[in-house]
Write an enzyme that holds these catalytic residues in place. Structure first.
Site, PDB file in Angstrom:
ATOM      1  N   GLU A 174       0.789  -1.245  -0.078  1.00  0.00           N
ATOM      2  CA  GLU A 174       0.031  -0.216   0.172  1.00  0.00           C
ATOM      3  C   GLU A 174       0.753   1.002   0.609  1.00  0.00           C
ATOM      4  O   GLU A 174       0.238   1.950  -0.476  1.00  0.00           O
ATOM      5  CB  GLU A 174      -0.916  -0.307   1.309  1.00  0.00           C
ATOM      6  CG  GLU A 174      -2.201  -0.702   0.763  1.00  0.00           C
ATOM      7  CD  GLU A 174      -2.997  -1.489   1.596  1.00  0.00           C
ATOM      8  OE1 GLU A 174      -3.917  -2.173   1.656  1.00  0.00           O
ATOM      9  OE2 GLU A 174      -3.148  -1.194   3.223  1.00  0.00           O
ATOM     10  N   ALA A 323      -7.342  -7.038  11.914  1.00  0.00           N
ATOM     11  CA  ALA A 323      -7.895  -7.060  12.942  1.00  0.00           C
ATOM     12  C   ALA A 323      -8.950  -7.351  12.597  1.00  0.00           C
ATOM     13  O   ALA A 323      -9.293  -7.149  14.608  1.00  0.00           O
ATOM     14  CB  ALA A 323      -8.467  -4.986  11.895  1.00  0.00           C
TER      15      ALA A 323
HETATM   16  C1  LIG Z   1       1.057   0.015   9.267  1.00  0.00           C
HETATM   17  C2  LIG Z   1      -0.120  -1.380   9.978  1.00  0.00           C
HETATM   18  C3  LIG Z   1      -1.170  -1.306   8.421  1.00  0.00           C
HETATM   19  C4  LIG Z   1      -2.168  -1.841   9.219  1.00  0.00           C
HETATM   20  N1  LIG Z   1      -2.849  -2.584   8.044  1.00  0.00           N
HETATM   21  C5  LIG Z   1      -4.027  -3.540   8.693  1.00  0.00           C
HETATM   22  C6  LIG Z   1      -5.328  -3.668   7.711  1.00  0.00           C
HETATM   23  O1  LIG Z   1      -5.079  -2.990   5.839  1.00  0.00           O
HETATM   24  N2  LIG Z   1      -6.342  -4.743   7.220  1.00  0.00           N
HETATM   25  C7  LIG Z   1      -6.235  -5.343   8.498  1.00  0.00           C
HETATM   26  O2  LIG Z   1      -6.827  -6.063   9.746  1.00  0.00           O
HETATM   27  N3  LIG Z   1      -4.872  -5.088  10.049  1.00  0.00           N
HETATM   28  C8  LIG Z   1      -4.193  -4.182   9.582  1.00  0.00           C
HETATM   29  N4  LIG Z   1      -2.676  -4.365  10.444  1.00  0.00           N
HETATM   30  C9  LIG Z   1      -3.104  -4.476  11.359  1.00  0.00           C
HETATM   31  C10 LIG Z   1      -4.457  -4.472  12.879  1.00  0.00           C
HETATM   32  O3  LIG Z   1      -4.321  -2.860  12.750  1.00  0.00           O
HETATM   33  C11 LIG Z   1      -3.670  -5.242  13.571  1.00  0.00           C
HETATM   34  O4  LIG Z   1      -3.866  -6.599  13.706  1.00  0.00           O
HETATM   35  C12 LIG Z   1      -4.064  -4.928  14.632  1.00  0.00           C
HETATM   36  O5  LIG Z   1      -4.264  -3.883  15.250  1.00  0.00           O
HETATM   37  C13 LIG Z   1      -4.254  -5.264  16.628  1.00  0.00           C
HETATM   38  O6  LIG Z   1      -5.238  -5.019  17.273  1.00  0.00           O
HETATM   39  P1  LIG Z   1      -4.633  -4.951  18.570  1.00  0.00           P
HETATM   40  O7  LIG Z   1      -5.707  -4.927  19.590  1.00  0.00           O
HETATM   41  O8  LIG Z   1      -4.614  -6.222  18.615  1.00  0.00           O
HETATM   42  O9  LIG Z   1      -3.645  -4.299  18.435  1.00  0.00           O
HETATM   43  P2  LIG Z   1      -3.702  -2.878  18.762  1.00  0.00           P
HETATM   44  O10 LIG Z   1      -4.828  -2.133  17.297  1.00  0.00           O
HETATM   45  O11 LIG Z   1      -2.263  -2.647  18.027  1.00  0.00           O
HETATM   46  O12 LIG Z   1      -3.437  -2.291  19.970  1.00  0.00           O
HETATM   47  C14 LIG Z   1      -3.132  -2.358  21.087  1.00  0.00           C
HETATM   48  C15 LIG Z   1      -2.969  -0.813  22.043  1.00  0.00           C
HETATM   49  O13 LIG Z   1      -2.035  -1.230  23.506  1.00  0.00           O
HETATM   50  C16 LIG Z   1      -1.066  -0.418  23.511  1.00  0.00           C
HETATM   51  N5  LIG Z   1      -0.242  -0.257  24.214  1.00  0.00           N
HETATM   52  C17 LIG Z   1       0.685  -1.083  23.500  1.00  0.00           C
HETATM   53  N6  LIG Z   1       1.588  -1.227  24.923  1.00  0.00           N
HETATM   54  C18 LIG Z   1       1.158  -1.030  25.912  1.00  0.00           C
HETATM   55  C19 LIG Z   1       1.266  -0.903  27.374  1.00  0.00           C
HETATM   56  N7  LIG Z   1       2.632  -0.908  27.844  1.00  0.00           N
HETATM   57  N8  LIG Z   1       0.941  -0.115  27.975  1.00  0.00           N
HETATM   58  C20 LIG Z   1      -0.503   0.718  27.694  1.00  0.00           C
HETATM   59  N9  LIG Z   1      -0.305   0.612  26.725  1.00  0.00           N
HETATM   60  C21 LIG Z   1      -0.169   0.049  25.489  1.00  0.00           C
HETATM   61  C22 LIG Z   1      -0.920   0.508  21.954  1.00  0.00           C
HETATM   62  O14 LIG Z   1      -1.013   2.209  22.102  1.00  0.00           O
HETATM   63  C23 LIG Z   1      -2.409   0.123  21.911  1.00  0.00           C
HETATM   64  O15 LIG Z   1      -3.089   0.853  21.369  1.00  0.00           O
HETATM   65  C24 LIG Z   1      -2.325  -2.980   9.598  1.00  0.00           C
HETATM   66  C25 LIG Z   1      -1.032  -2.318  10.737  1.00  0.00           C
HETATM   67  C26 LIG Z   1       0.236  -1.955  10.677  1.00  0.00           C
HETATM   68  C27 LIG Z   1       0.782  -1.439  11.323  1.00  0.00           C
END
Ligand SMILES: Cc1cc2nc3c(=O)[nH]c(=O)nc-3n(C[C@H](O)[C@H](O)[C@H](O)COP(=O)(O)OP(=O)(O)OC[C@H]3O[C@@H](n4cnc5c(N)ncnc54)[C@H](O)[C@@H]3O)c2cc1C
Length: 431
Positions: A174, A323
């Site tokens: 992308e 996600a």
């Molecule tokens: C550039 C990029 C593009 C992507 N594109 C896609 C896509 O097109 N489609 C798709 O499905 N997925 C995509 N993903 C993957 C998707 O974003 C992740 O799989 C998803 O965000 C995972 O959700 P999560 O809730 O596990 O973690 P996250 O959404 O990453 O949330 C984790 C949260 O925890 C917080 N955190 C972390 N460590 C600590 C700590 N020690 N103390 C306090 N807070 C903390 C962070 O600040 C964050 O807010 C992409 C990821 C990236 C980086």
């Protein structure tokens, strides 16, 4: 932390990403006190970060205040805090602003960039996992264009106009597609003293295809679209080092002189210190969870989303780090927490794979559904609709829709601003 003592059981959620937010929303008006901790005060829609870094969207369109997400729940509290440690025996979470006790703890900390131990890449490359990092990248790209217009040394000019991206997963694809569109549509208007032909966009991938997790058909389509946009793709190529503005690869004849080397070649779990050894799968740095999202060795500590590794017959290596598993696990865990306090049996999680998609550029995207794979303009509209649908916040959806429509009609990018220069000090922002 100034969270009142309540008669309700306290659920502490670490992380306001896709998983944490979907869980917190499902716990609204349920008999729990919810405390969400995140080191940032906003939720980030990571799939659109690349649009921020390539001047397509303002950061406010893809971020949303966590307090606003929780506001409908009178029993929910947010504290901006970085979690440092978990003391399981005391049921305490330690953060940079103090400690908090929990009855149920949910770790939803997502992932961080994986450099696979390559120090030169970690020290010198740029990557994009957060909004500040995407803004750094936007500044770097624009600052390099500005500098190229006045660079007298041809080698230096070349290095400023060479963009190298490692990793041809969705982020790399992308990003390189968006850069190629910037070169095609914006450079000729904004920088008449740069010939678009001078700008090179290289995409390096260690495997033998782009978008490795997608079907062969979609990979081939994405590669075709990227090549049509003039992206130079180097498959079966590994990065060895990045020092003094030179990217060296495992192919002696292939190196790149560049001031913009973007690392998008992998992630690893953002685990927290303190749990028993068996809780963590070392290689992946992700928590070993059962089908109820309980972390190995614990009944009251759960992990969801990218940080959780739940294996099954269908997913022997765990769910993809995208996600949907995070959202679905968050919703499912809310049901199981309710069942726990009602002394009912927990229900196993089953992942519903809704398909994968990636966009390459204007009218160019690929979509893999269970039995159907398609690409082109229709896939691009599907991609836009799905991303608008999942963006958090009505305002963000409207602003993003307006921006996309404007850019589509005018072949323009709205946010070409160097608000906070990055090159002078290269101060990197942590994941
Ligand atoms: C550039 C990029 C593009 C992507 N594109 C896609 C896509 O097109 N489609 C798709 O499905 N997925 C995509 N993903 C993957 C998707 O974003 C992740 O799989 C998803 O965000 C995972 O959700 P999560 O809730 O596990 O973690 P996250 O959404 O990453 O949330 C984790 C949260 O925890 C917080 N955190 C972390 N460590 C600590 C700590 N020690 N103390 C306090 N807070 C903390 C962070 O600040 C964050 O807010 C992409 C990821 C990236 C980086």
């Amino acid at each position: 932390m100034n969270v009142p003592i309540s008669e309700l059981p306290r659920v502490v959620i670490i992380g306001g990403g896709f998983g944490g937010v979907s869980l917190a929303r499902k716990l609204e008006k349920k008999p729990f006190q919810v405390v969400m901790l995140d080191k940032r005060n906003y939720h980030t829609f990571q799939p659109l970060l690349y649009q921020v870094s390539t001047s397509g969207l303002e950061p406010d369109s893809i971020a949303y205040p966590i307090r606003k997400i929780l506001k409908r729940n009178n029993n929910a509290y947010f504290r901006m805090a970085e979690v440092k440690n978990i003391y399981d025996k005391k049921r305490v979470v330690e953060t940079n602003i103090g400690e908090i006790t929990y009855d149920y703890l949910v770790i939803a900390t997502g992932s961080k960039t994986n450099f696979f131990g390559n120090k030169s890449v970690e020290e010198n490359a740029i990557w994009m996992k957060t909004v500040p990092q995407a803004l750094n990248l936007r500044s770097l790209i624009l600052e390099n264009f500005e500098e190229a217009t006045i660079a007298k040394d041809p080698e230096r000019r070349k290095s400023l106009l060479n963009f190298v991206i490692a990793g041809a997963g969705p982020t790399g694809v992308e990003l390189s597609g968006a850069l190629a569109e910037l070169r095609r549509n914006v450079i000729p208007k904004d920088y008449q003293d740069i010939d678009p032909e001078e700008i090179h966009i290289h995409l390096i991938e260690g495997l033998d295809k782009v978008l490795p997790p997608m079907s062969d058909e979609s990979s081939a389509n994405a590669q075709k679209y990227l090549e049509e946009l003039g992206v130079e793709i180097h498959l079966n190529t590994f990065v060895d080092s990045y020092e003094d503005n030179i990217v060296k690869t495992n192919n002696e004849d292939l190196s790149f002189n560049t001031e913009t080397f973007i690392w998008s070649a992998g992630v690893t779990g953002a685990a927290i210190d303190g749990l028993k050894n068996e809780a963590l799968i070392d290689k992946a740095n992700r928590y070993n969870v059962n089908t109820f999202n309980q972390i190995e060795g614990y009944e009251n500590i759960f992990a969801i989303g990218d940080i959780a590794l739940m294996t099954s017959e269908e997913f022997p290596k765990g769910h993809p780090m995208v996600a949907q598993p995070a959202i679905q696990q968050g919703k499912h865990l809310a049901k199981n927490l309710l069942r726990t306090i009602n002394k009912q049996k927990l229900l196993p999680f089953e992942y519903l794979d809704k398909g994968t998609m990636a966009t390459v550029g204007r009218n160019k995207a690929v979509v893999d559904l269970d039995n159907v794979k398609f690409g082109g303009a229709f896939a691009w509209f599907v991609w836009m609709f799905v991303h608008l649908w999942f963006l958090v916040g009505f305002r963000n959806r409207i602003v993003t829709f307006f921006n996309w429509t404007y850019s589509y009609i005018n072949y323009d990018r709205a946010a070409r601003l160097i608000v906070r220069p990055f090159k002078a000090n290269k101060e990197k922002s942590p994941d």
